[in-house]
Design a protein around this motif. Structure first.
Motif, PDB file in Angstrom:
ATOM      1  N   GLN A 229       0.663  -1.086   0.029  1.00 41.62           N
ATOM      2  CA  GLN A 229      -0.117  -0.022  -0.066  1.00 41.62           C
ATOM      3  C   GLN A 229       0.807   1.322   0.018  1.00 41.62           C
ATOM      4  OE1 GLN A 229      -2.470  -0.405   3.485  1.00 41.62           O
ATOM      5  NE2 GLN A 229      -3.330  -2.203   2.917  1.00 41.62           N
ATOM      6  N   VAL A 230       1.867   1.424  -0.805  1.00 43.59           N
ATOM      7  CA  VAL A 230       2.673   2.548  -0.857  1.00 43.59           C
ATOM      8  C   VAL A 230       2.263   3.874  -0.993  1.00 43.59           C
ATOM      9  CG1 VAL A 230       4.688   3.334  -1.953  1.00 43.59           C
ATOM     10  CG2 VAL A 230       4.416   1.033  -1.899  1.00 43.59           C
ATOM     11  N   GLU A 231       1.375   4.250  -2.174  1.00 50.27           N
ATOM     12  CA  GLU A 231       0.852   5.449  -2.517  1.00 50.27           C
ATOM     13  C   GLU A 231      -0.408   5.952  -1.374  1.00 50.27           C
ATOM     14  OE1 GLU A 231       1.605   7.907  -4.155  1.00 50.27           O
ATOM     15  OE2 GLU A 231       2.555   7.388  -5.706  1.00 50.27           O
ATOM     16  N   GLN A 232      -1.088   4.826  -0.788  1.00 52.36           N
ATOM     17  CA  GLN A 232      -2.048   5.103   0.206  1.00 52.36           C
ATOM     18  C   GLN A 232      -1.368   5.313   1.645  1.00 52.36           C
ATOM     19  OE1 GLN A 232      -4.867   1.719   0.828  1.00 52.36           O
ATOM     20  NE2 GLN A 232      -5.193   2.304   2.702  1.00 52.36           N
ATOM     21  N   CYS A 233      -0.198   4.605   1.804  1.00 53.04           N
ATOM     22  CA  CYS A 233       0.479   5.249   2.741  1.00 53.04           C
ATOM     23  C   CYS A 233       1.154   6.602   2.791  1.00 53.04           C
ATOM     24  CB  CYS A 233       1.376   4.077   3.256  1.00 53.04           C
ATOM     25  SG  CYS A 233       0.679   2.560   3.879  1.00 53.04           S
ATOM     26  N   VAL A 234       1.524   6.869   1.674  1.00 51.84           N
ATOM     27  CA  VAL A 234       2.229   8.256   1.318  1.00 51.84           C
ATOM     28  C   VAL A 234       0.974   9.272   1.800  1.00 51.84           C
ATOM     29  CG1 VAL A 234       2.773   9.873  -0.407  1.00 51.84           C
ATOM     30  CG2 VAL A 234       3.801   7.575  -0.210  1.00 51.84           C
ATOM     31  N   ARG A 235      -0.183   9.263   1.432  1.00 49.82           N
ATOM     32  CA  ARG A 235      -1.117  10.221   1.509  1.00 49.82           C
ATOM     33  C   ARG A 235      -1.648  10.009   3.211  1.00 49.82           C
ATOM     34  NH1 ARG A 235      -3.047   8.108  -3.250  1.00 49.82           N
ATOM     35  NH2 ARG A 235      -4.294   6.563  -2.209  1.00 49.82           N
ATOM     36  N   LYS A 236      -1.774   8.960   3.579  1.00 52.66           N
ATOM     37  CA  LYS A 236      -2.102   8.528   4.967  1.00 52.66           C
ATOM     38  C   LYS A 236      -1.192   9.195   5.990  1.00 52.66           C
ATOM     39  CE  LYS A 236      -3.049   4.933   8.259  1.00 52.66           C
ATOM     40  NZ  LYS A 236      -3.005   3.373   8.504  1.00 52.66           N
ATOM     41  N   TYR A 237       0.339   9.172   5.531  1.00 49.67           N
ATOM     42  CA  TYR A 237       1.066   9.598   6.723  1.00 49.67           C
ATOM     43  C   TYR A 237       1.740  11.017   6.353  1.00 49.67           C
ATOM     44  CZ  TYR A 237       0.831   5.080   9.064  1.00 49.67           C
ATOM     45  OH  TYR A 237       0.245   3.988   9.597  1.00 49.67           O
ATOM     46  N   ARG A 238       1.267  11.398   5.167  1.00 49.99           N
ATOM     47  CA  ARG A 238       1.896  12.744   4.427  1.00 49.99           C
ATOM     48  C   ARG A 238       3.311  12.503   4.417  1.00 49.99           C
ATOM     49  NH1 ARG A 238      -1.657  17.456   7.342  1.00 49.99           N
ATOM     50  NH2 ARG A 238      -3.513  16.678   6.698  1.00 49.99           N
ATOM     51  N   ALA A 239       3.969  11.267   4.040  1.00 51.43           N
ATOM     52  CA  ALA A 239       5.334  11.114   3.899  1.00 51.43           C
ATOM     53  C   ALA A 239       5.927  11.869   2.771  1.00 51.43           C
ATOM     54  CB  ALA A 239       5.299   9.534   3.534  1.00 51.43           C
ATOM     55  N   LEU A 240       7.234  12.478   3.085  1.00 50.59           N
ATOM     56  CA  LEU A 240       7.871  13.190   2.205  1.00 50.59           C
ATOM     57  C   LEU A 240       8.595  12.490   1.149  1.00 50.59           C
ATOM     58  CD1 LEU A 240       9.328  15.907   4.680  1.00 50.59           C
ATOM     59  CD2 LEU A 240       7.202  15.907   3.614  1.00 50.59           C
ATOM     60  N   ALA A 241       9.018  11.298   1.311  1.00 47.59           N
ATOM     61  CA  ALA A 241       9.542  10.540   0.308  1.00 47.59           C
ATOM     62  C   ALA A 241       9.508   8.923   0.503  1.00 47.59           C
ATOM     63  CB  ALA A 241      11.159  10.830   0.613  1.00 47.59           C
ATOM     64  N   VAL A 242       9.807   8.208  -0.327  1.00 50.40           N
ATOM     65  CA  VAL A 242       9.930   6.550  -0.063  1.00 50.40           C
ATOM     66  C   VAL A 242      11.260   6.143  -0.461  1.00 50.40           C
ATOM     67  CG1 VAL A 242       9.240   4.677  -0.897  1.00 50.40           C
ATOM     68  CG2 VAL A 242       7.530   6.668  -1.067  1.00 50.40           C
ATOM     69  N   VAL A 243      11.559   5.275   0.710  1.00 47.87           N
ATOM     70  CA  VAL A 243      13.000   4.855   0.528  1.00 47.87           C
ATOM     71  C   VAL A 243      13.230   3.582   0.256  1.00 47.87           C
ATOM     72  CG1 VAL A 243      15.173   4.338   2.330  1.00 47.87           C
ATOM     73  CG2 VAL A 243      13.427   6.419   2.804  1.00 47.87           C
ATOM     74  N   PHE A 244      14.142   3.116  -0.594  1.00 44.85           N
ATOM     75  CA  PHE A 244      14.403   1.801  -1.165  1.00 44.85           C
ATOM     76  C   PHE A 244      15.942   1.337  -0.973  1.00 44.85           C
ATOM     77  CE2 PHE A 244      10.993   3.606  -3.665  1.00 44.85           C
ATOM     78  CZ  PHE A 244      10.245   2.630  -3.793  1.00 44.85           C
ATOM     79  N   GLY A 245      15.991  -0.075  -0.708  1.00 49.21           N
ATOM     80  CA  GLY A 245      17.572  -0.216  -0.641  1.00 49.21           C
ATOM     81  C   GLY A 245      18.231  -0.792  -1.687  1.00 49.21           C
ATOM     82  N   TYR A 246      17.758  -0.179  -3.065  1.00 50.09           N
ATOM     83  CA  TYR A 246      18.664  -0.536  -4.233  1.00 50.09           C
ATOM     84  C   TYR A 246      19.947  -0.052  -4.265  1.00 50.09           C
ATOM     85  CZ  TYR A 246      14.020  -1.623  -6.078  1.00 50.09           C
ATOM     86  OH  TYR A 246      12.603  -2.091  -6.327  1.00 50.09           O
ATOM     87  N   GLY A 247      20.878  -1.113  -4.966  1.00 47.67           N
ATOM     88  CA  GLY A 247      22.161  -0.546  -5.203  1.00 47.67           C
ATOM     89  C   GLY A 247      22.468  -0.155  -6.786  1.00 47.67           C
ATOM     90  N   SER A 248      23.783   0.168  -6.803  1.00 45.64           N
ATOM     91  CA  SER A 248      23.904   0.832  -8.292  1.00 45.64           C
ATOM     92  C   SER A 248      23.872  -0.068  -9.274  1.00 45.64           C
ATOM     93  CB  SER A 248      25.403   1.271  -8.166  1.00 45.64           C
ATOM     94  OG  SER A 248      26.134   0.381  -8.021  1.00 45.64           O
ATOM     95  N   ASP A 249      24.001  -1.479  -8.798  1.00 47.02           N
ATOM     96  CA  ASP A 249      23.489  -2.828  -9.984  1.00 47.02           C
ATOM     97  C   ASP A 249      22.104  -2.943 -10.076  1.00 47.02           C
ATOM     98  OD1 ASP A 249      23.325  -3.541  -7.349  1.00 47.02           O
ATOM     99  OD2 ASP A 249      24.132  -5.521  -7.446  1.00 47.02           O
ATOM    100  N   GLU A 250      21.180  -2.220  -9.582  1.00 46.05           N
ATOM    101  CA  GLU A 250      19.990  -2.341  -9.804  1.00 46.05           C
ATOM    102  C   GLU A 250      19.357  -1.366 -10.520  1.00 46.05           C
ATOM    103  OE1 GLU A 250      18.367  -5.145  -6.200  1.00 46.05           O
ATOM    104  OE2 GLU A 250      19.667  -3.388  -5.312  1.00 46.05           O
ATOM    105  N   MET A 251      19.855  -0.853 -11.486  1.00 44.45           N
ATOM    106  CA  MET A 251      19.249   0.483 -12.146  1.00 44.45           C
ATOM    107  C   MET A 251      17.876   0.157 -12.826  1.00 44.45           C
ATOM    108  SD  MET A 251      21.127   2.941 -11.520  1.00 44.45           S
ATOM    109  CE  MET A 251      22.815   3.631 -10.920  1.00 44.45           C
ATOM    110  N   GLU A 252      17.784  -0.949 -13.320  1.00 43.09           N
ATOM    111  CA  GLU A 252      16.440  -1.460 -13.940  1.00 43.09           C
ATOM    112  C   GLU A 252      15.367  -1.139 -12.988  1.00 43.09           C
ATOM    113  OE1 GLU A 252      15.752  -1.668 -17.014  1.00 43.09           O
ATOM    114  OE2 GLU A 252      17.872  -1.200 -17.676  1.00 43.09           O
ATOM    115  N   GLU A 253      15.608  -1.700 -11.832  1.00 40.71           N
ATOM    116  CA  GLU A 253      14.456  -1.489 -10.835  1.00 40.71           C
ATOM    117  C   GLU A 253      14.301   0.033 -10.389  1.00 40.71           C
ATOM    118  OE1 GLU A 253      12.702  -4.030  -9.483  1.00 40.71           O
ATOM    119  OE2 GLU A 253      13.667  -5.345 -11.190  1.00 40.71           O
ATOM    120  N   ILE A 254      15.618   0.557 -10.293  1.00 35.97           N
ATOM    121  CA  ILE A 254      15.388   1.941  -9.895  1.00 35.97           C
ATOM    122  C   ILE A 254      14.491   2.680 -10.968  1.00 35.97           C
ATOM    123  CG2 ILE A 254      16.598   4.207  -9.918  1.00 35.97           C
ATOM    124  CD1 ILE A 254      18.877   2.403  -8.278  1.00 35.97           C
ATOM    125  N   ARG A 255      14.835   2.274 -12.340  1.00 36.79           N
ATOM    126  CA  ARG A 255      13.992   2.997 -13.292  1.00 36.79           C
ATOM    127  C   ARG A 255      12.491   3.003 -13.360  1.00 36.79           C
ATOM    128  NH1 ARG A 255      18.404   1.256 -16.833  1.00 36.79           N
ATOM    129  NH2 ARG A 255      19.728   2.892 -17.278  1.00 36.79           N
TER     130      ARG A 255
END
Length: 284
Positions: A229-255
């Motif tokens: 429920q990412v976007e729903q939680c963004v609105r619910k908690y008025r989050a300023l950003a979303v944090v991911f654990g991706y590294g530089s070898d995961e550029m496709e996921e980042i895109r």
């Protein structure tokens, strides 16, 4: 009750008003953490220092080492900052610490207005300690001593201790904005932890109880939501950003990340070994 001296680092670089605000947040975080563990304490603060009185020193230190914003902790004993009283106290404090023919160094720092310098104190206290322990044949070694005795003089008090116990550093939790963290694997835990260290209140989106437990050890109040429920939680908690654990070898996921708020990738410059080391440190 025993006395603990708590230091912060980054907070001291802020303006007076911001520093006061961050100190209050840090003290509240200490009280929350102690309350969760059932540790009773009294807290006072001075500029640049927080003093914690407690009967349960070992448990208190264990909790303080997991509170963001704390640079180091020392278990201290105190006396008046009058020179004669410090001389007497230094002899009494140090007597049980020396082995025969051991070496020592006095490390003195001072805050406030006094009619002596830090060097004066080191010289006077060092002479008194040497005289009182002649039969043990101790000596001074300022480079590589067997024992370091630290003396921190703050206005009318002097604090004696032998150890700096490291804390996590960073900024007090809750002093910055609220963010969401997607926690589905080990490296996501590290990414969330790094944002917590920067003072962000992190809402964890995860279905893994084992991963969540690692982060719960660092905050008494961790909010957890299902990871879908990412976007729903963004609105619910008025989050300023979303944090991911991706590294530089995961550029496709980042895109593929498309959100209504910024996405943060704290591990973008970490290699796998660095992530593993940090995870072991966090989980210890």
């Amino acid at each position: 009750m025993s006395l603990l001296l708590v230091r912060y680092a980054e907070v001291g670089l802020k303006s007076e008003s911001v520093r006061n605000q961050f100190e209050r947040i840090l003290i509240n975080n200490i009280l929350d953490s102690f309350a969760k563990e059932g540790i009773e304490c009294l807290i006072e603060r001075e500029r640049g220092r927080i003093f914690v009185e407690t009967h349960d020193v070992d448990r208190a230190i264990k909790r303080l080492r997991r509170i963001f914003g704390i640079a180091s902790i020392s278990s201290v004993m105190s006396c008046s900052s009058k020179l004669e009283e410090m001389r007497s106290f230094a002899v009494e404090y140090s007597a049980p610490l020396f082995a025969r023919r051991s070496t020592f160094a006095l490390r003195v720092r001072r805050t406030g207005v006094h009619d002596f310098s830090s060097m004066d104190v080191a010289r006077e206290l060092g002479s008194a300690i040497l005289e009182a322990n002649k039969e043990k044949e101790i000596s001074v070694d300022l480079v590589s001593p067997d024992l370091e005795i630290f003396v921190e003089i703050r206005r009318s008090k002097a604090y004696f201790f032998t150890e700096y116990i490291p804390g996590p550093g960073g900024l007090p939790l809750g002093s910055q904005g609220r963010v969401l963290a997607i926690v589905d694997r080990d490296r996501d835990v590290v990414a969330a932890w790094l944002m917590m260290k920067r003072g962000c209140r992190v809402i964890v989106l995860s279905d893994s109880r084992d991963l969540v437990k690692i982060l719960e050890a660092w905050t008494p109040r961790l909010t957890v939501e299902p990871s879908a429920q990412v976007e729903q939680c963004v609105r619910k908690y008025r989050a300023l950003a979303v944090v991911f654990g991706y590294g530089s070898d995961e550029m496709e996921e980042i895109r593929k990340v498309k959100l209504s708020v910024p996405a943060f990738f704290p591990l973008i410059g970490f290699d796998d070994q660095e992530v593993e080391r940090k995870l072991r440190e966090i989980s210890a």
